[in-house]
Design a protein around this motif. Structure first.
Motif, PDB file in Angstrom:
ATOM      1  N   PHE A 101      -5.014 -12.563   8.655  1.00  0.00           N
ATOM      2  CA  PHE A 101      -4.258 -11.535   7.756  1.00  0.00           C
ATOM      3  C   PHE A 101      -4.938 -11.409   6.254  1.00  0.00           C
ATOM      4  CE2 PHE A 101       0.195 -11.566   9.792  1.00  0.00           C
ATOM      5  CZ  PHE A 101      -0.048 -10.949  10.693  1.00  0.00           C
ATOM      6  N   GLU A 102      -5.153 -12.705   5.797  1.00  0.00           N
ATOM      7  CA  GLU A 102      -5.989 -12.769   4.451  1.00  0.00           C
ATOM      8  C   GLU A 102      -7.219 -12.232   4.510  1.00  0.00           C
ATOM      9  OE1 GLU A 102      -6.306 -13.767   0.351  1.00  0.00           O
ATOM     10  OE2 GLU A 102      -4.891 -13.092   1.576  1.00  0.00           O
ATOM     11  N   ALA A 103      -8.097 -12.640   5.572  1.00  0.00           N
ATOM     12  CA  ALA A 103      -9.349 -11.992   5.596  1.00  0.00           C
ATOM     13  C   ALA A 103      -9.321 -10.587   5.531  1.00  0.00           C
ATOM     14  CB  ALA A 103     -10.139 -12.554   6.928  1.00  0.00           C
ATOM     15  N   CYS A 104      -8.521  -9.876   6.413  1.00  0.00           N
ATOM     16  CA  CYS A 104      -8.212  -8.534   6.557  1.00  0.00           C
ATOM     17  C   CYS A 104      -7.927  -7.861   5.147  1.00  0.00           C
ATOM     18  CB  CYS A 104      -7.128  -8.009   7.596  1.00  0.00           C
ATOM     19  SG  CYS A 104      -7.647  -8.447   9.285  1.00  0.00           S
ATOM     20  N   ARG A 105      -7.137  -8.669   4.397  1.00  0.00           N
ATOM     21  CA  ARG A 105      -6.719  -8.171   2.839  1.00  0.00           C
ATOM     22  C   ARG A 105      -8.009  -8.193   2.104  1.00  0.00           C
ATOM     23  NH1 ARG A 105      -5.660  -9.939  -2.120  1.00  0.00           N
ATOM     24  NH2 ARG A 105      -6.241 -12.120  -1.548  1.00  0.00           N
ATOM     25  N   LEU A 106      -8.755  -9.102   2.290  1.00  0.00           N
ATOM     26  CA  LEU A 106     -10.123  -9.263   1.438  1.00  0.00           C
ATOM     27  C   LEU A 106     -10.904  -8.213   1.941  1.00  0.00           C
ATOM     28  CD1 LEU A 106     -10.579 -13.132   1.177  1.00  0.00           C
ATOM     29  CD2 LEU A 106      -9.978 -11.841  -0.583  1.00  0.00           C
ATOM     30  N   ALA A 107     -11.176  -7.796   3.122  1.00  0.00           N
ATOM     31  CA  ALA A 107     -11.852  -6.806   3.727  1.00  0.00           C
ATOM     32  C   ALA A 107     -11.330  -5.419   3.765  1.00  0.00           C
ATOM     33  CB  ALA A 107     -12.257  -6.995   5.233  1.00  0.00           C
ATOM     34  N   LYS A 108     -10.045  -5.211   3.126  1.00  0.00           N
ATOM     35  CA  LYS A 108      -9.473  -4.046   2.929  1.00  0.00           C
ATOM     36  C   LYS A 108      -9.333  -3.303   4.261  1.00  0.00           C
ATOM     37  CE  LYS A 108     -10.800  -3.169  -1.995  1.00  0.00           C
ATOM     38  NZ  LYS A 108     -11.136  -4.608  -2.280  1.00  0.00           N
ATOM     39  N   ILE A 109      -9.041  -4.093   5.217  1.00  0.00           N
ATOM     40  CA  ILE A 109      -8.635  -3.423   6.497  1.00  0.00           C
ATOM     41  C   ILE A 109      -7.251  -3.097   6.396  1.00  0.00           C
ATOM     42  CG2 ILE A 109      -8.371  -3.932   9.062  1.00  0.00           C
ATOM     43  CD1 ILE A 109     -10.882  -5.652   8.680  1.00  0.00           C
ATOM     44  N   LYS A 110      -6.906  -1.993   6.773  1.00  0.00           N
ATOM     45  CA  LYS A 110      -5.364  -1.523   6.774  1.00  0.00           C
ATOM     46  C   LYS A 110      -4.681  -1.276   8.220  1.00  0.00           C
ATOM     47  CE  LYS A 110      -6.349  -0.728   2.315  1.00  0.00           C
ATOM     48  NZ  LYS A 110      -5.651  -1.459   1.210  1.00  0.00           N
ATOM     49  N   ASN A 111      -5.330  -1.781   9.109  1.00  0.00           N
ATOM     50  CA  ASN A 111      -4.832  -1.533  10.519  1.00  0.00           C
ATOM     51  C   ASN A 111      -4.986  -2.850  11.218  1.00  0.00           C
ATOM     52  OD1 ASN A 111      -3.788  -0.600  13.002  1.00  0.00           O
ATOM     53  ND2 ASN A 111      -5.762   1.046  13.085  1.00  0.00           N
ATOM     54  N   PRO A 165       1.238  -1.173   0.022  1.00  0.00           N
ATOM     55  CA  PRO A 165       1.877  -0.033   1.011  1.00  0.00           C
ATOM     56  C   PRO A 165       1.303   0.632   1.916  1.00  0.00           C
ATOM     57  CG  PRO A 165       2.629  -0.157  -1.362  1.00  0.00           C
ATOM     58  CD  PRO A 165       1.331  -1.072  -1.130  1.00  0.00           C
ATOM     59  N   GLU A 166      -0.140   0.692   1.623  1.00  0.00           N
ATOM     60  CA  GLU A 166      -1.087   1.461   2.534  1.00  0.00           C
ATOM     61  C   GLU A 166      -1.401   0.536   3.994  1.00  0.00           C
ATOM     62  OE1 GLU A 166      -1.727   4.550   2.262  1.00  0.00           O
ATOM     63  OE2 GLU A 166      -0.640   4.432   0.820  1.00  0.00           O
ATOM     64  N   LEU A 167      -0.955  -0.872   4.156  1.00  0.00           N
ATOM     65  CA  LEU A 167      -1.203  -1.521   4.988  1.00  0.00           C
ATOM     66  C   LEU A 167      -0.228  -1.460   6.408  1.00  0.00           C
ATOM     67  CD1 LEU A 167      -2.661  -3.914   6.394  1.00  0.00           C
ATOM     68  CD2 LEU A 167      -1.159  -5.558   5.219  1.00  0.00           C
ATOM     69  N   ARG A 168      -0.611  -1.403   7.499  1.00  0.00           N
ATOM     70  CA  ARG A 168       0.150  -1.105   8.720  1.00  0.00           C
ATOM     71  C   ARG A 168      -0.271  -2.467   9.441  1.00  0.00           C
ATOM     72  NH1 ARG A 168      -1.304   2.861  10.834  1.00  0.00           N
ATOM     73  NH2 ARG A 168      -2.791   2.219  12.511  1.00  0.00           N
ATOM     74  N   ILE A 169       0.691  -3.349   9.825  1.00  0.00           N
ATOM     75  CA  ILE A 169       0.713  -4.554  11.042  1.00  0.00           C
ATOM     76  C   ILE A 169       1.840  -4.364  11.717  1.00  0.00           C
ATOM     77  CG2 ILE A 169       0.727  -7.098  11.023  1.00  0.00           C
ATOM     78  CD1 ILE A 169      -0.238  -7.550   8.107  1.00  0.00           C
ATOM     79  N   VAL A 170       1.375  -4.503  13.113  1.00  0.00           N
ATOM     80  CA  VAL A 170       2.038  -4.255  14.201  1.00  0.00           C
ATOM     81  C   VAL A 170       2.015  -5.532  15.068  1.00  0.00           C
ATOM     82  CG1 VAL A 170       2.564  -3.124  16.336  1.00  0.00           C
ATOM     83  CG2 VAL A 170       1.469  -1.874  14.465  1.00  0.00           C
ATOM     84  N   GLY A 171       3.309  -6.096  15.085  1.00  0.00           N
ATOM     85  CA  GLY A 171       3.644  -7.419  16.085  1.00  0.00           C
ATOM     86  C   GLY A 171       4.091  -6.907  17.018  1.00  0.00           C
ATOM     87  N   LEU A 172       3.419  -7.486  18.340  1.00  0.00           N
ATOM     88  CA  LEU A 172       3.883  -7.032  19.686  1.00  0.00           C
ATOM     89  C   LEU A 172       4.293  -8.189  20.387  1.00  0.00           C
ATOM     90  CD1 LEU A 172       0.827  -4.880  20.513  1.00  0.00           C
ATOM     91  CD2 LEU A 172       3.054  -4.257  19.910  1.00  0.00           C
ATOM     92  N   ALA A 219      -1.281   4.149  15.923  1.00  0.00           N
ATOM     93  CA  ALA A 219       0.139   4.554  15.362  1.00  0.00           C
ATOM     94  C   ALA A 219      -0.309   5.171  13.774  1.00  0.00           C
ATOM     95  CB  ALA A 219       0.906   3.421  15.269  1.00  0.00           C
ATOM     96  N   ASP A 220       0.659   6.024  13.536  1.00  0.00           N
ATOM     97  CA  ASP A 220       0.529   6.499  11.966  1.00  0.00           C
ATOM     98  C   ASP A 220       1.508   6.145  11.052  1.00  0.00           C
ATOM     99  OD1 ASP A 220       2.847   7.745  13.190  1.00  0.00           O
ATOM    100  OD2 ASP A 220       2.016   9.763  13.018  1.00  0.00           O
ATOM    101  N   PHE A 221       2.334   5.098  11.257  1.00  0.00           N
ATOM    102  CA  PHE A 221       3.366   4.670  10.198  1.00  0.00           C
ATOM    103  C   PHE A 221       2.537   3.622   9.418  1.00  0.00           C
ATOM    104  CE2 PHE A 221       4.027   2.058  14.364  1.00  0.00           C
ATOM    105  CZ  PHE A 221       4.009   1.108  13.458  1.00  0.00           C
ATOM    106  N   LYS A 222       3.213   3.262   8.149  1.00  0.00           N
ATOM    107  CA  LYS A 222       2.548   2.185   7.363  1.00  0.00           C
ATOM    108  C   LYS A 222       3.801   1.119   7.197  1.00  0.00           C
ATOM    109  CE  LYS A 222      -0.556   4.874   5.913  1.00  0.00           C
ATOM    110  NZ  LYS A 222      -2.096   4.221   6.412  1.00  0.00           N
ATOM    111  N   GLY A 223       3.646   0.022   7.107  1.00  0.00           N
ATOM    112  CA  GLY A 223       4.412  -1.278   6.696  1.00  0.00           C
ATOM    113  C   GLY A 223       4.143  -1.983   8.230  1.00  0.00           C
ATOM    114  N   PHE A 224       5.162  -2.922   8.403  1.00  0.00           N
ATOM    115  CA  PHE A 224       5.399  -3.893   9.243  1.00  0.00           C
ATOM    116  C   PHE A 224       6.469  -3.451  10.224  1.00  0.00           C
ATOM    117  CE2 PHE A 224       7.507  -7.435  11.439  1.00  0.00           C
ATOM    118  CZ  PHE A 224       6.640  -7.981  12.192  1.00  0.00           C
TER     119      PHE A 224
END
Length: 287
Positions: A101-111, A165-172, A219-224
């Motif tokens: 998660f933290e590496a994605c934040r640094l890389a500005k990955i939103k999905n 607020p632009e990030l989407r994380i999906v937990g399956l 998917a096209d929503f934002k948030g968790f």
């Protein structure tokens, strides 16, 4: 969105996810602590508990395996309770998820999509579930170090999304992963319904699990959001009415319960992800 980094693609579910993404035109890199036995896609061995290695991979710092990546699928973990000491399970799984998660934040990955677990629902249901079918509406009830770690993964995901607020994380919340060769054992479950009561007789075909990952990426929503991911049916030929009456007679029943439909509700995944299971053990046994 075409370039995806997958952690844990060498595992049971991971191999199906890699195959599905590659088949649907994604450019995929697998990073894992284990070697990928099938040449499905490029693969790099890294220590996922080492933040520097994780950040290097996600930020595109591995020679010949560079980014940038459009999305990350995080599947790597010790995959179940009871495989190693509890503290080792926790010390591996939770920091690994934070690193991703933290590496994605640094890389500005939103999905980001990650493997949570059906165990957060209260498995192995030695304490009966609050109702059936179970769904995502009640607060998680972890009963093991493994499950506690998955709840913390979900909690981290929600907070990372609060920060951005632009990030989407999906937990399956994947059910028990199966391949077609596993289905030969299923007819034997009917003789003793308590053998599989621990997860309300649920399962997930690895290929349908892979579909859920792909649909989460699209998917096209934002948030968790967390989703139960199971197949549409149970592992039993006995009816749900009979099973619940024998094993969980005091558990309230919620809504319409079909004869052999899943008691791990997938309605939220159908509604928000367009998830639609395509496989059933009933069509595989006897082939």
């Amino acid at each position: 969105m075409k370039k995806v980094l997958v952690t844990g693609g060498s595992g049971k579910l991971g191999r199906a996810v890699l195959r599905d993404l590659v088949a649907h035109g994604y450019d995929v890199l697998n990073v894992d602590s284990q070697t990928l036995s099938d040449p499905i896609c490029p693969s790099v061995r890294i220590d996922l508990t080492n933040f520097g290695e994780v950040a290097s991979a996600i930020l595109g710092g591995i020679d010949e395996r560079g980014g940038p990546f459009d999305a990350v699928v995080h599947l790597a973990a010790i995959p179940a309770p009871g495989l190693v000491a509890n503290a080792k399970t926790f010390a591996n799984n939770v920091p690994t998820t934070y690193n991703v998660f933290e590496a994605c934040r640094l890389a500005k990955i939103k999905n980001v999509v990650f493997a949570s677990s059906e165990t957060v629902l209260g498995l192995p249901f030695d304490t009966p579930p609050p109702y059936a079918p179970v769904d995502e509406e009640y607060f998680p009830r972890p009963e093991s170090a493994y499950s506690l770690g998955k709840l913390l993964d979900e909690t981290m995901a929600a907070q990372f999304c609060r920060w951005d607020p632009e990030l989407r994380i999906v937990g399956l919340r994947f059910s028990n992963v199966m391949y077609p060769e596993d289905y030969a054992a299923f007819p034997g479950f009917d003789s003793d319904p308590k053998k599989r009561k621990w997860n309300l007789w649920g399962y997930i075909d690895a290929r349908d699990g892979a579909q859920a990952v792909r649909r989460s990426l699209q998917a096209d929503f934002k948030g968790f959001e967390a989703f139960i991911i199971a197949n549409a049916d149970s592992v039993m030929t006995r009816s749900n009415t009979s099973l619940l009456a024998e094993v969980f007679p005091d558990v309230p029943q919620k809504g319409n319960i079909s004869t052999n439909g899943t008691l791990l509700s997938i309605e939220k995944a159908k509604r928000m992800l367009g998830y639609s299971p395509q496989y059933s053990w009933r069509n595989e046994v006897g082939k």
